[in-house]
Design a protein around this motif. Structure first.
Motif, PDB file in Angstrom:
ATOM      1  N   PRO A  49       0.809  -1.187  -0.147  1.00 29.18           N
ATOM      2  CA  PRO A  49      -0.164  -0.413  -0.130  1.00 29.18           C
ATOM      3  C   PRO A  49       0.616   0.780  -0.113  1.00 29.18           C
ATOM      4  CG  PRO A  49      -0.989  -1.270   2.189  1.00 29.18           C
ATOM      5  CD  PRO A  49       0.362  -2.032   0.823  1.00 29.18           C
ATOM      6  N   VAL A  50       1.850   1.096   0.922  1.00 36.40           N
ATOM      7  CA  VAL A  50       2.885   2.554   0.797  1.00 36.40           C
ATOM      8  C   VAL A  50       3.149   2.644  -0.817  1.00 36.40           C
ATOM      9  CG1 VAL A  50       4.515   3.715   1.615  1.00 36.40           C
ATOM     10  CG2 VAL A  50       3.372   2.107   3.262  1.00 36.40           C
ATOM     11  N   MET A  51       4.085   1.557  -0.967  1.00 34.36           N
ATOM     12  CA  MET A  51       4.115   2.144  -2.518  1.00 34.36           C
ATOM     13  C   MET A  51       2.955   2.169  -3.795  1.00 34.36           C
ATOM     14  SD  MET A  51       7.479   2.211  -1.008  1.00 34.36           S
ATOM     15  CE  MET A  51       8.170   3.367  -2.933  1.00 34.36           C
ATOM     16  N   PHE A  52       2.305   1.703  -3.199  1.00 30.20           N
ATOM     17  CA  PHE A  52       1.398   1.788  -3.962  1.00 30.20           C
ATOM     18  C   PHE A  52       0.676   3.009  -4.295  1.00 30.20           C
ATOM     19  CE2 PHE A  52      -3.825   0.943  -5.412  1.00 30.20           C
ATOM     20  CZ  PHE A  52      -2.398   0.642  -6.826  1.00 30.20           C
ATOM     21  N   THR A  53       0.425   3.563  -3.197  1.00 27.68           N
ATOM     22  CA  THR A  53       0.005   5.760  -2.756  1.00 27.68           C
ATOM     23  C   THR A  53       0.790   6.294  -4.121  1.00 27.68           C
ATOM     24  OG1 THR A  53      -0.442   4.918  -1.045  1.00 27.68           O
ATOM     25  CG2 THR A  53      -0.029   7.083  -1.253  1.00 27.68           C
ATOM     26  N   THR A 104       4.369 -13.086   6.613  1.00 27.86           N
ATOM     27  CA  THR A 104       4.195 -13.287   7.727  1.00 27.86           C
ATOM     28  C   THR A 104       3.266 -13.061   8.871  1.00 27.86           C
ATOM     29  OG1 THR A 104       5.687 -12.215   8.365  1.00 27.86           O
ATOM     30  CG2 THR A 104       6.493 -14.183   7.418  1.00 27.86           C
ATOM     31  N   PRO A 105       3.145 -13.507   9.708  1.00 33.06           N
ATOM     32  CA  PRO A 105       1.868 -12.256  10.694  1.00 33.06           C
ATOM     33  C   PRO A 105       2.524 -10.997  10.970  1.00 33.06           C
ATOM     34  CG  PRO A 105       1.877 -14.723  10.592  1.00 33.06           C
ATOM     35  CD  PRO A 105       3.173 -14.746   9.980  1.00 33.06           C
ATOM     36  N   ASN A 106       3.794 -11.146  11.713  1.00 31.79           N
ATOM     37  CA  ASN A 106       4.039  -9.635  11.737  1.00 31.79           C
ATOM     38  C   ASN A 106       4.514  -8.396  10.805  1.00 31.79           C
ATOM     39  OD1 ASN A 106       6.632  -8.235  12.204  1.00 31.79           O
ATOM     40  ND2 ASN A 106       6.065  -7.902  14.504  1.00 31.79           N
ATOM     41  N   GLU A 107       4.332  -9.668   9.372  1.00 30.98           N
ATOM     42  CA  GLU A 107       4.471  -8.414   8.309  1.00 30.98           C
ATOM     43  C   GLU A 107       3.253  -7.859   7.895  1.00 30.98           C
ATOM     44  OE1 GLU A 107       6.703 -10.591   5.447  1.00 30.98           O
ATOM     45  OE2 GLU A 107       6.670  -8.897   4.268  1.00 30.98           O
ATOM     46  N   LEU A 108       2.320  -8.890   8.298  1.00 28.73           N
ATOM     47  CA  LEU A 108       0.855  -8.593   8.122  1.00 28.73           C
ATOM     48  C   LEU A 108       0.661  -7.087   8.687  1.00 28.73           C
ATOM     49  CD1 LEU A 108      -1.497  -9.065   5.980  1.00 28.73           C
ATOM     50  CD2 LEU A 108      -2.312 -10.686   7.909  1.00 28.73           C
ATOM     51  N   THR A 167       2.467  -4.219   8.123  1.00 26.23           N
ATOM     52  CA  THR A 167       1.860  -4.082   6.831  1.00 26.23           C
ATOM     53  C   THR A 167       0.677  -2.747   7.137  1.00 26.23           C
ATOM     54  OG1 THR A 167       2.476  -5.682   5.910  1.00 26.23           O
ATOM     55  CG2 THR A 167       1.464  -4.362   4.571  1.00 26.23           C
ATOM     56  N   ILE A 168      -0.374  -3.166   8.185  1.00 24.13           N
ATOM     57  CA  ILE A 168      -1.859  -2.794   8.349  1.00 24.13           C
ATOM     58  C   ILE A 168      -1.438  -1.242   9.012  1.00 24.13           C
ATOM     59  CG2 ILE A 168      -3.437  -2.647  10.027  1.00 24.13           C
ATOM     60  CD1 ILE A 168      -3.335  -5.622   9.583  1.00 24.13           C
ATOM     61  N   LEU A 169      -0.626  -1.422   9.519  1.00 30.33           N
ATOM     62  CA  LEU A 169       0.107   0.096  10.536  1.00 30.33           C
ATOM     63  C   LEU A 169       0.165   1.203   9.387  1.00 30.33           C
ATOM     64  CD1 LEU A 169       0.688   1.565  13.246  1.00 30.33           C
ATOM     65  CD2 LEU A 169       3.155   1.023  13.606  1.00 30.33           C
ATOM     66  N   LEU A 170       1.320   0.097   8.862  1.00 33.32           N
ATOM     67  CA  LEU A 170       2.206   1.444   7.954  1.00 33.32           C
ATOM     68  C   LEU A 170       0.634   1.595   6.938  1.00 33.32           C
ATOM     69  CD1 LEU A 170       5.580  -0.625   6.044  1.00 33.32           C
ATOM     70  CD2 LEU A 170       5.023   1.381   8.297  1.00 33.32           C
ATOM     71  N   SER A 171      -0.183   0.941   6.447  1.00 29.79           N
ATOM     72  CA  SER A 171      -1.197   1.333   5.618  1.00 29.79           C
ATOM     73  C   SER A 171      -1.826   2.535   6.300  1.00 29.79           C
ATOM     74  CB  SER A 171      -2.152   0.048   5.480  1.00 29.79           C
ATOM     75  OG  SER A 171      -1.527  -0.727   5.069  1.00 29.79           O
ATOM     76  N   GLY A 172      -2.228   2.645   7.954  1.00 26.23           N
ATOM     77  CA  GLY A 172      -2.573   2.834   8.620  1.00 26.23           C
ATOM     78  C   GLY A 172      -2.122   4.794   8.594  1.00 26.23           C
ATOM     79  N   LEU A 173      -0.493   4.710   8.683  1.00 21.17           N
ATOM     80  CA  LEU A 173       0.332   6.385   9.007  1.00 21.17           C
ATOM     81  C   LEU A 173      -0.352   6.530   7.496  1.00 21.17           C
ATOM     82  CD1 LEU A 173       3.400   4.837  10.407  1.00 21.17           C
ATOM     83  CD2 LEU A 173       1.846   6.570  11.594  1.00 21.17           C
ATOM     84  N   THR A 174      -0.505   5.569   6.796  1.00 20.29           N
ATOM     85  CA  THR A 174      -0.286   6.331   4.823  1.00 20.29           C
ATOM     86  C   THR A 174      -1.502   7.002   4.997  1.00 20.29           C
ATOM     87  OG1 THR A 174       1.263   4.357   3.626  1.00 20.29           O
ATOM     88  CG2 THR A 174      -0.518   5.442   2.312  1.00 20.29           C
ATOM     89  N   THR A 233      10.738   4.257   3.210  1.00 19.51           N
ATOM     90  CA  THR A 233      11.379   3.875   3.484  1.00 19.51           C
ATOM     91  C   THR A 233      11.648   2.151   3.901  1.00 19.51           C
ATOM     92  OG1 THR A 233      12.952   6.070   4.446  1.00 19.51           O
ATOM     93  CG2 THR A 233      13.937   4.107   4.447  1.00 19.51           C
ATOM     94  N   ILE A 234      10.441   2.200   4.817  1.00 20.01           N
ATOM     95  CA  ILE A 234      10.169   0.873   5.416  1.00 20.01           C
ATOM     96  C   ILE A 234       8.920   0.408   4.352  1.00 20.01           C
ATOM     97  CG2 ILE A 234       8.655   2.119   7.327  1.00 20.01           C
ATOM     98  CD1 ILE A 234      10.850  -1.992   7.311  1.00 20.01           C
ATOM     99  N   GLY A 235       8.494   1.276   3.668  1.00 22.80           N
ATOM    100  CA  GLY A 235       7.724   0.438   2.687  1.00 22.80           C
ATOM    101  C   GLY A 235       8.125  -0.369   1.256  1.00 22.80           C
ATOM    102  N   ALA A 236       9.312   0.533   0.978  1.00 18.57           N
ATOM    103  CA  ALA A 236       9.704  -0.268  -0.042  1.00 18.57           C
ATOM    104  C   ALA A 236      10.536  -1.117   0.285  1.00 18.57           C
ATOM    105  CB  ALA A 236      10.495   1.161  -0.347  1.00 18.57           C
ATOM    106  N   LEU A 237      11.042  -1.489   1.745  1.00 21.23           N
ATOM    107  CA  LEU A 237      12.343  -2.480   2.257  1.00 21.23           C
ATOM    108  C   LEU A 237      11.974  -3.435   2.793  1.00 21.23           C
ATOM    109  CD1 LEU A 237      14.798  -0.455   3.447  1.00 21.23           C
ATOM    110  CD2 LEU A 237      14.683  -1.447   0.652  1.00 21.23           C
ATOM    111  N   LEU A 238      10.457  -3.112   2.897  1.00 23.73           N
ATOM    112  CA  LEU A 238       9.747  -5.086   3.737  1.00 23.73           C
ATOM    113  C   LEU A 238       9.523  -5.891   3.153  1.00 23.73           C
ATOM    114  CD1 LEU A 238       8.798  -4.977   6.444  1.00 23.73           C
ATOM    115  CD2 LEU A 238       6.274  -4.658   5.083  1.00 23.73           C
ATOM    116  N   ALA A 239       9.814  -5.734   2.070  1.00 25.08           N
ATOM    117  CA  ALA A 239       9.993  -7.333   1.394  1.00 25.08           C
ATOM    118  C   ALA A 239      10.950  -7.723   1.209  1.00 25.08           C
ATOM    119  CB  ALA A 239       9.112  -7.166  -0.322  1.00 25.08           C
ATOM    120  N   ALA A 240      11.842  -6.997   0.958  1.00 25.71           N
ATOM    121  CA  ALA A 240      13.484  -6.826   0.495  1.00 25.71           C
ATOM    122  C   ALA A 240      13.774  -7.978   2.138  1.00 25.71           C
ATOM    123  CB  ALA A 240      14.332  -6.390   0.434  1.00 25.71           C
TER     124      ALA A 240
END
Lengths: 670, 497
Positions: A34-38, A207-211, A214-221, A258-265
């Motif tokens: 979601p972050v990078m999509f935005t 993974t659960p923590n990654e998910l 991601t929710i928190l990051l989407s919320g911040l976005t 920054t984290i949005g871009a690197l999370l998957a990596a």
């Protein structure tokens, strides 16, 4: 398969990643993040704005280019992580190349079919020089097998029907003999296939923590989208006008790109690190879970102690010269090829010269007498064995076990050792002390584990007294003595009832229930198919101390994620100080006082912040791929350190970076 | 100098008092089998053990009744008894605003108490709600604590009995506090250390976590955690109050060059308290969701209630802080290499979804509302000043409503239909969503298995965590509200300065 590339950026991987990062720009792929999509939508908007805006086309174009670069950097980070994973699985894929299989039909006839056509339950015959077509279990025969394609270990291993070493992996090669293998994996569902799919990211699930992150990051976005969208009408109150590129620039600077871009990596890199340690995780979740482990069950033999017991001391009976005991025991151990026997010979040999007594007939250990030794040519019988066996031998010979020897034997047992009584005809000469020898540095490794907050439990078949002694020497927290598979299972269940996450390693079929019950079960590749199926990780090297590395890899993965998130959010402070005054300085000139960095112009301020925001992504790629270094110093010290580096550093770094970029831009005349 | 000392003496005293008061209330809430319990058994029937839905249902039913009765009284006070001054009924929109204001314990007023309320309205619409609305908030905090403790009855998770909690809190308040009458919202009357109550409240909330649990000895006492949160709140409070006090102690820029310029900035201050206490009070009231004033906020330049978790409102302040704690735990937890856990329970995707939603609410209400009102005539025509100051008036009113604060930035012509309806709605949303979402988080957490603490576990009772919590609150608050604040108060300060 090779170890992880020592160089972080291999040219071939870089080229592949660069190509892939353009493919990943497709909105369908981007929408997973979601972050990078935005960010990508923002890039599209500014690109449209170039055409529509009547004002400064150059400025809009630069903003648009930087935004596209930001998205591209994010894709590149993920693509590079995947490319590194692919490099590690290259040899695996070669092994998966099409094979022919000789299937044994029910009537015994053999037909040659395609390896892909095999189904679980099929029986195949594999002879020397052939490649095993699928994962399975040997049902007939013994063979030496080259597993180097999977483990990287060039020495062949022996696999045989029955017992705990019956499983074979598709893609490995039979070197000698012929075996019949019962196929256990669906085509495409083999061990290799799963491994490749996971590492290459094709089947990667969050993974659960990654998910949760991601929710928190989407919320911040979303929150920052609100901030930005609301700013335009607010500005109207002051008769200020904000153009689309500027607003998008503000938004993209604020959302955690920054984290949005690197999370998957980061996630893929965690799997890569596991694979580099020769660990195959069946899911990304298993790696993440490893960081949470509270209790580790370790086998004593091979993990905590060197494989076998060794002679560590001699205790002569009263009145018996030490030399006599040594000479006797040296002679009695001749021809004793057990590790214990060899260790006795080595230890005695240090003090005594070559056997003074001429060799006679070797009497091997038998279940009936439970003694071993030598009959000398002159008829003297030398024996060594457990105390009760020795006593019986003495009595038959008309002798007796002296009280002092009995005492000495008991004290050895109390120390956790095994006493062997040495007998010469009807006379007991003394006691040889056999004890477990701890592996070098094991106590330090356990101290490290304990600082990580782990409870270490030793599993052993020894009696409780011996187990307690070794447990104390090695520094483990608890032990299971005289362990049976049921006891292990019960222990795991008890720990789990107390809320602890349990990790264990095993290889045998009777380990399978415990492996399945444990939150993190690591099976040895040399183990049975059942054990491998029950576990959620497989250790290709079959190294019993691997659990320690597993936990560290898991913790490192989580820490990297947390540290980069904190860094990403902390970065926003400086970006605000750059952008907000620049936004409104025309309408509210007094806001120039907030421009603490004394930036060249509003335009260069916004561009500097945006460029910093983009450049920080590739700058942090090495950290994301390598991971934040884990130190076993306890949670508090770790938090303090990481907060200082990534929290405070995250606040300070962009002030410096943005100022430098601004100086550069101003010099260029922006 | 004496003024500054007075301020610190006040703070120290209330902090010291808060601990025994908190323990009293804490004990009162979990007391069973006393005389009050017997009375309640008779009135309410046997004790219930409500789950999340049951507890919230009872809260909503109770608050709907509060709202309905007070709206009816406000709207029809002209024809109801106890109206000696023959005051007419409120227009429906103002009645809506006033009813939601007191039901949500906001006490935001778009009318003048002396001329717009009958005696019956004062008693039934205002006085009664002062107890019941506050008690609702504290009850919910008790429920939050029970959720976190994972309290169980017959093996099933329970948050307690809402009605019993409200009754116990109200009873406690009745015995300790005496009358609160917002009509006399003049600075002189309000300077009694009412903020003490508020701070006690906050400390009481902490106390909730210290309550004895029959369940798990490991969860019995968490004084360290409570201390850290209390200290974090105090640190944030000081962070806001010291600069504000300093700013106001400096001479007023507007009168520079005049004879009076030498002294501190007395403009708009209640002279008996002076500038130090006055501005200290202003910070106290904005951050504690208090709503009383000891100086006219029209002349102050601050806005620290966006966060509404620094001590915060009765009960809900700590509930708001809980959200930030969850956030801080999530980030700090991963940074020590474990999946995050709070009080021994894993914080996962579900909890983060709820926390994120709760976090989105203040910017949505405050920024969204301000944007619409500032850009259109809805708000722009009601301000009494142009430029940043007028903007601040709008921003302040929106924040005050969304944060259930209740104080006002004087000069705004806020008794209009749009202001009444929007801020009325904002108060309701700003009240109940930040109760429902955290309670749902606590309920989820309470149902999880308890993870034992090891040296690898993130400690939430340490200085480092407290500092991180303060940092997260500040950072998040700054990031979300800085642009708006910059346009209003900050710009004005810079313009004058």
């Amino acid at each position: 398969m090779q170890r992880a590339p020592s160089k972080l950026f291999e040219p071939t991987q870089l080229r592949a990643a660069l190509r892939d990062s353009f493919v990943m720009l497709s909105p369908r792929r981007m929408a997973r993040n979601p972050v990078m999509f935005t960010c990508e939508i923002g890039a599209v908007l500014t690109t449209i704005a170039i055409a529509l805006s009547p004002g400064d086309r150059l400025y809009a174009s630069v903003v648009s280019v930087v935004l596209w670069l930001t998205v591209l950097f994010a894709s590149f980070a993920e693509a590079l992580a995947e490319a590194r994973g692919r490099a590690q699985t290259k040899s695996l894929r070669a092994a998966r190349a099409k094979t022919r299989a000789r299937r044994v039909r029910d009537d015994g006839a053999i037909e040659e079919i395609d390896g892909d056509a095999l189904r679980p339950g099929d029986l195949v015959r594999v002879a020397a020089g052939e490649t095993i077509p699928a994962d399975g279990e040997i049902v007939r025969g013994v063979a030496s097998i080259d597993e180097s394609a999977i483990t990287g270990e060039s020495a062949p291993v022996v696999r045989e029907a029955g017992g705990d070493r019956s499983s074979v992996t598709g893609g490995t090669r039979v070197l000698s003999d012929e075996i019949d293998v019962r196929v256990t994996a669906e085509p495409g569902g083999s061990f290799l296939d799963r491994m490749i799919a996971l590492v290459e990211g094709a089947k990667r699930q969050k993974t659960p923590n990654e998910l949760a992150l991601t929710i928190l990051l989407s919320g911040l976005t979303l929150a920052f989208l609100l901030v930005t969208v609301c700013l335009e009408p607010m500005a109207r109150y002051f008769d200020a006008h904000l153009d689309v590129p500027t607003l998008v620039a503000l938004l993209v600077c604020l959302i955690p790109t920054t984290i949005g871009a690197l999370l998957a990596a980061i996630g893929i890199a965690g799997m890569d690190r596991a694979l580099a340690a020769k660990l195959v995780a069946k899911s990304g979740r298993a790696v993440e879970l490893a960081g949470d482990v509270d209790t580790v069950l370790l086998d004593k033999t091979g993990t905590i102690t060197k494989g076998d017991r060794q002679a560590t001391a001699f205790h002569p009976a009263p009145g018996v010269p030490r030399e006599l005991l040594l000479d006797t025991v040296l002679a009695a151990s001749e021809g004793d090829d057990t590790p214990e026997g060899r260790s006795i010979a080595i230890l005695a040999g240090k003090e005594s010269d070559a056997p003074a007594m001429s060799a006679g007939t070797v009497v091997p250990f038998s279940a009936r007498t439970r003694l071993s030794g030598v009959d000398l040519r002159d008829g003297t019988r030398l024996r060594k064995g457990a105390i009760d066996a020795a006593e019986r031998f003495l009595r038959e010979a008309g002798g007796e076990l002296p009280e002092a020897v009995r005492k000495s034997a008991h004290s050895v047992a109390e120390r956790g050792g095994t006493p062997l009584v040495v007998v010469r005809d009807a006379r007991a000469l003394g006691v040889v002390e056999l004890s477990d020898v701890l592996k070098d540095g094991i106590a330090e490794r356990f101290a490290r584990l304990r600082r990580m907050g782990l409870r270490i439990v030793m599993v052993t078949g020894d009696n409780p007294i011996t187990a307690a002694f070794i447990a104390k020497a090695a520094g483990v927290d608890d032990f299971i003595a005289e362990a049976t598979p049921e006891q292990k299972l019960a222990y795991i269940e008890r720990e789990q009832r107390d809320g602890r996450l349990v990790a264990m390693m095993g290889d045998g079929t009777n380990d399978a229930p415990a492996l399945a019950q444990a939150d993190l079960g690591v099976a040895m590749n040399s183990g049975t198919q059942a054990a491998k199926e029950a576990a959620n990780m497989v250790d290709l090297e079959s190294d019993p101390t691997k659990l320690i590395e597993v936990v560290e890899i898991g913790k490192q993965l989580l820490m990297t994620r947390g540290a980069l998130t904190t860094f990403s959010i902390a970065n926003d402070v400086a970006k605000y100080f750059a952008i907000v005054p620049a936004l409104f300085v025309a309408a509210l000139p007094e806001l120039a006082a907030l421009d603490v960095m004394a930036l060249g112009s509003p335009r260069s301020a916004i561009l500097s912040a945006l460029i910093f925001n983009a450049l920080i992504i590739p700058a942090l790629v090495p950290l994301a791929l390598r991971g934040v270094q884990y130190r076993p110093v306890g949670a508090n010290a770790l938090l303090r350190r990481n907060l200082l580096v990534y929290g405070l550093g995250g606040v300070v770094a962009p002030f410096v970076g943005i100022k430098l970029l601004d100086v550069l831009l101003t010099a260029l005349g922006a | 100098m004496t003024d500054t000392l007075l301020v610190f003496a006040l703070l120290a005293l209330t902090a010291a008092l808060s601990i025994p008061v908190a323990s009293l209330l804490g004990r009162a809430l979990d007391t069973t089998g006393d005389r009050l319990d017997a009375v309640l058994d008779r009135v309410l029937g046997p004790r219930r053990f409500q789950d999340l839905r049951g507890y919230l249902g009872a809260l909503f039913a109770f608050n709907t009744i509060l709202f309905g009765v007070s709206w009816f009284v406000f709207a029809f006070q002209g024809s109801l008894p106890l109206n000696p001054d023959s005051i007419g009924g409120m227009p429906p929109d103002l009645a809506f605003h006033t009813a939601s204001s007191f039901t949500t314990n906001t006490n935001l007023q778009h009318y003048s108490g002396e001329v717009a309320l009958s005696c019956l309205s004062q008693i039934l619409g205002v006085g009664w709600l002062q107890f019941t609305s506050a008690a609702s908030g504290i009850a919910c905090l008790a429920a939050l604590a029970r959720g976190l403790r994972g309290e169980r009855h017959d093996g099933r998770l329970t948050l307690g009995d809402f009605h019993r909690d409200v009754a116990r809190v109200a009873d406690d308040a009745r015995r300790r506090r005496g009358r609160r009458d917002p009509r006399r919202q003049r600075p002189a009357d309000r300077a009694r250390p009412r903020r003490g109550d508020r701070r006690d409240q906050a400390a009481r909330h902490q106390r909730r976590r210290l309550l004895r649990s029959q369940l798990d000895p490991r969860m019995t006492r968490r004084p360290g955690d409570a201390r850290v949160i209390f200290a974090a709140m105090t640190a944030l409070f000081l962070l806001f109050s010291i600069p504000a006090t300093q700013l106001e102690l400096a001479p007023n820029a507007a009168v520079a060059g005049l004879d009076v310029a030498a002294g501190p900035n007395l403009e708009g201050k209640e002279l008996r308290f002076g500038e130090a206490v006055g501005s200290f009070w202003a910070v106290a009231t904005t951050s504690t969701s208090n709503g009383s004033v000891a100086a006219m906020h029209d002349s102050l330049q601050l806005g620290g209630m966006f966060l509404s978790c620094i001590y915060g409102g009765v009960g809900v302040g700590m509930i708001n802080m809980f959200l930030y704690v969850i956030l801080a735990v999530f980030l700090a937890g991963t940074m020590v290499g474990r999946t995050p856990e709070y009080l021994g329970r894993k914080v996962e995707a579900r909890e983060m979804t709820l926390a994120t939603l709760a976090l989105l609410l203040p910017p949505l209400l405050i920024l969204g509302g301000t944007a619409i009102f500032a850009a259109t005539d809805l708000g722009a025509s009601t301000t009494s000043n142009p430029g940043p100051h007028g903007f601040s008036q709008i921003l302040y009113e929106m924040s005050s409503a969304a944060a259930n604060n209740g104080s006002g930035f004087e000069g705004l012509g806020d008794d209009t239909v749009p202001w009444n309806v929007v801020t009325g709605l904002w108060m309701i949303l700003g009240r109940y969503l930040p109760i429902v979402l955290p309670l749902a988080i606590a309920w989820n957490l309470g149902g999880k298995r308890l993870v034992p603490e090891t040296s690898g576990t993130l400690r939430t009772n340490t200085f480092v965590f407290g500092a991180f919590l303060v940092g997260s609150v500040l950072l998040l608050g700054a990031l979300l509200f800085l642009p708006a604040a910059v346009l209003g108060p900050v710009a004005e300060h810079l313009r004058l300065g």
